[in-house]
Write an enzyme that holds these catalytic residues in place. Sequence first.
Site, short mmCIF file in Angstrom:
data_model
loop_
_atom_site.label_atom_id
_atom_site.label_comp_id
_atom_site.label_asym_id
_atom_site.label_seq_id
_atom_site.Cartn_x
_atom_site.Cartn_y
_atom_site.Cartn_z
CG ASP A 45 -2.99 41.01 77.18
OD1 ASP A 45 -3.88 41.54 77.88
OD2 ASP A 45 -3.22 40.48 76.09
CG HIS A 57 -6.17 36.48 79.13
ND1 HIS A 57 -6.67 35.57 78.24
CD2 HIS A 57 -6.10 37.67 78.47
CE1 HIS A 57 -6.87 36.18 77.07
NE2 HIS A 57 -6.55 37.43 77.19
#
Length: 295
Positions: free
Chosen positions: A196, A201
């Site tokens: 991911d 993030h």
Amino acid sequence: MPIDPSIAIGADLGSRTFSWTESDVLLYHLAVGAGSRPGDNLSPTALRYTLDDAALQVLPSFGVVAPTFHETDPPPLDLPGCDIDLAQVVHGSQSISVSGPLPTSGTASVRTTLTDVWDKGKAAVIWQEGVATAGPDGAGEELWRVRSSIFVKGEGGWGGERGSATPVLTPEREPDHLSSYAVTPHQALLYRLCGDRNPLHADPAFAAAAGFPAPILHGLCSYGIVLRELTDGLLGGDASRVGGFTGRFAGVVLPGETIRVAGWRDGGQVIGSATIAGGERDGSPVLADCVLSLA
């Protein structure tokens, strides 16, 4: 309209074949905090997550990320009938149910379908479901099923079905398990190696544009951390006793914060909750409506 339910609902997203190895399993376990406590490097129970020997087991939440584990691009949002911006999307909920203990390596095929689109007024909720079966052609036994939702800010208001959800109430007694996990400053950077690469993030500028003070932890990382903590605390660290796990992403976690995990035995299942422990955000929700079903 950016989202057209008449096209999206029931759309077949096709199937994809994927493979995983013991190294992938080990990396995933490390990314969700396995082996991080003092003495874990000597504990036979803890080493079932982190040592590639005959005792290696697979935390069922690995099945959620296995199909995209080797992706290096940000996750695509090429969904039929859905013209949406990645910066407006957050993970809403996630569940997995397994047919049995997951193999430590293998090849499988997963077929995914868009099942629902809910109109929440100022947002839309898009649901999808996937079924993973063994073998490169998907002709083998069913391994697991996943169901997930994404919350798309600013894309509601077309007068569609609002959907419904039943909250999971925690028992009004002291939990049977209570633990905490200190999220490391590099936790999100480690977890992004599990497929991911969403810049939310990792990239401070992207996170700021999305309204966050810093890159946030992946919701699925919190999901894996909570499942592991409940498995270790109430199931003796035996991942084969987990039949499934469901959770709703109720809040964000910033690297460096601590997640408090509580669990209650409730018949053939465990009810869990996760909140921030300590600091200015003490008590803020992380994962709600958590249910661990027993195999």
